[in-house]
Design a protein around this motif. Structure first.
Motif, mmCIF file in Angstrom:
data_model
loop_
_atom_site.group_PDB
_atom_site.id
_atom_site.type_symbol
_atom_site.label_atom_id
_atom_site.label_comp_id
_atom_site.label_asym_id
_atom_site.label_seq_id
_atom_site.Cartn_x
_atom_site.Cartn_y
_atom_site.Cartn_z
ATOM 1 N N ARG A 73 -88.412 -7.195 4.663
ATOM 2 C CA ARG A 73 -88.498 -7.955 3.411
ATOM 3 C C ARG A 73 -88.767 -9.433 3.681
ATOM 4 N N PHE A 74 -88.157 -9.959 4.734
ATOM 5 C CA PHE A 74 -88.392 -11.355 5.081
ATOM 6 C C PHE A 74 -89.863 -11.587 5.408
ATOM 7 N N THR A 75 -90.470 -10.688 6.182
ATOM 8 C CA THR A 75 -91.875 -10.826 6.555
ATOM 9 C C THR A 75 -92.764 -10.795 5.324
ATOM 10 N N CYS A 114 -103.821 -7.633 13.460
ATOM 11 C CA CYS A 114 -103.656 -8.899 14.180
ATOM 12 C C CYS A 114 -102.715 -9.883 13.496
ATOM 13 N N THR A 115 -102.332 -9.624 12.257
ATOM 14 C CA THR A 115 -101.452 -10.557 11.558
ATOM 15 C C THR A 115 -100.194 -9.874 11.038
ATOM 16 N N VAL A 116 -100.355 -8.899 10.172
ATOM 17 C CA VAL A 116 -99.198 -8.291 9.519
ATOM 18 C C VAL A 116 -98.305 -7.565 10.526
ATOM 19 N N LEU A 121 -93.267 -7.218 13.818
ATOM 20 C CA LEU A 121 -92.659 -7.007 15.133
ATOM 21 C C LEU A 121 -91.916 -8.253 15.617
ATOM 22 N N LEU A 122 -92.521 -9.426 15.467
ATOM 23 C CA LEU A 122 -91.872 -10.656 15.897
ATOM 24 C C LEU A 122 -90.594 -10.906 15.106
ATOM 25 N N GLU A 124 -88.711 -8.784 13.536
ATOM 26 C CA GLU A 124 -87.691 -7.799 13.916
ATOM 27 C C GLU A 124 -87.106 -8.157 15.279
ATOM 28 N N GLY A 125 -87.936 -8.639 16.194
ATOM 29 C CA GLY A 125 -87.450 -9.087 17.497
ATOM 30 C C GLY A 125 -86.499 -10.256 17.366
ATOM 31 N N VAL A 126 -86.842 -11.223 16.504
ATOM 32 C CA VAL A 126 -85.961 -12.370 16.286
ATOM 33 C C VAL A 126 -84.647 -11.904 15.661
ATOM 34 N N ARG A 127 -84.729 -10.980 14.708
ATOM 35 C CA ARG A 127 -83.518 -10.482 14.052
ATOM 36 C C ARG A 127 -82.598 -9.778 15.050
ATOM 37 N N ARG A 128 -83.189 -8.966 15.927
ATOM 38 C CA ARG A 128 -82.378 -8.178 16.875
ATOM 39 C C ARG A 128 -81.928 -8.980 18.097
#
Length: 182
Positions: A73-75, A114-116, A121-122, A124-128
Motif C-alpha cells: 500500500r505504501f508503494t 523497471c519501476t513498479v 521489492l525495495l 518490502e526490503g526496507v520494511r523487513r
C-alpha cells in the motif's frame, strides 16, 4: 544516515568495505573512453548523487509509515503521489508525439518491470530489513544493469568493468556476512 539517527558510528571494517565497494562501483559506472567524462558526465553524476541522498532520506523517514501501512500500500500511495506531482510537469513541457500502440505497450512493460516491481521489492526490503541493509543490497543494481547490458544488449565489458563488478559483489557479500551475528 541510519548510523547518525541511531547515534552509533559504523566500525572501521564496515567503513573500509563501503569505501572498497564504492571504488568498485566507480569502475562499473565510469565513462567508457578516456576523456569522455566531460561536463555532462559530471552534471549527471551530481544529479544522480543528489537523487540518491534525497531518496535515502525518504526511505529512512518513511520506514515507520511503511511498517504501519505495509509495503504494498505504501508503494502504491507513494508512486501515485509522485505521478500526481510529475505528470503536470510533463504536460507543461509538451508531448513530442502521439505514441503508437506498440510504444504504449513497451512503455507499460518498462514501467512495470523497471519501476513498479523494483519499488515494491525495495520497499518490502526496507520494511523487513531496514534502510541500511536494503541500501547495501542496492549496490548490486549497477552490477545487474551491467550484466543485463552485456547479455541482452550485447554490450562489451572491459577488464575494468569486470573488476569493478567483482569488487562490488565481494564488498556486498562481506558487508552482509559481517552484519550477521554468528
Amino acid at each position: 544516515l541510519t548510523a547518525v539517527l541511531a547515534r552509533r558510528a559504523p566500525g572501521l571494517r564496515q567503513l573500509g568495505l563501503m569505501a572498497l565497494t564504492y571504488a568498485g562501483l566507480a569502475l562499473v559506472v565510469r565513462p567508457g573512453e578516456a576523456g569522455a567524462a566531460g561536463p555532462d558526465f559530471w552534471a549527471g553524476t551530481a544529479w544522480a548523487m543528489t537523487s540518491a541522498v534525497t531518496y535515502a532520506l525518504f526511505l529512512v523517514a518513511a520506514r515507520p509509515t511503511m511498517a504501519r501501512m505495509g509495503s504494498g500500500r505504501f508503494t502504491v500511495l507513494s508512486n501515485t503521489v509522485t505521478f500526481l506531482f510529475v505528470a503536470p510537469i510533463g504536460l507543461l513541457a509538451g508531448v513530442p508525439a502521439v505514441p503508437t500502440a506498440e510504444g504504449v505497450m513497451w512503455g507499460a512493460v518498462i514501467a512495470a518491470v523497471c519501476t513498479v516491481l523494483p519499488f515494491f521489492l525495495l520497499n518490502e526490503g526496507v520494511r523487513r530489513w531496514g534502510a541500511a541493509r536494503a541500501s547495501r543490497l542496492s549496490f548490486l543494481g549497477p552490477v545487474i544493469t551491467l550484466a543485463a547490458a552485456w547479455t541482452i544488449l550485447g554490450e562489451e565489458m572491459d577488464a575494468r568493468a569486470l573488476l569493478g563488478a567483482a569488487i562490488v559483489l565481494a564488498g556486498v557479500v562481506a558487508l552482509e556476512l559481517g552484519g550477521r551475528k554468528g
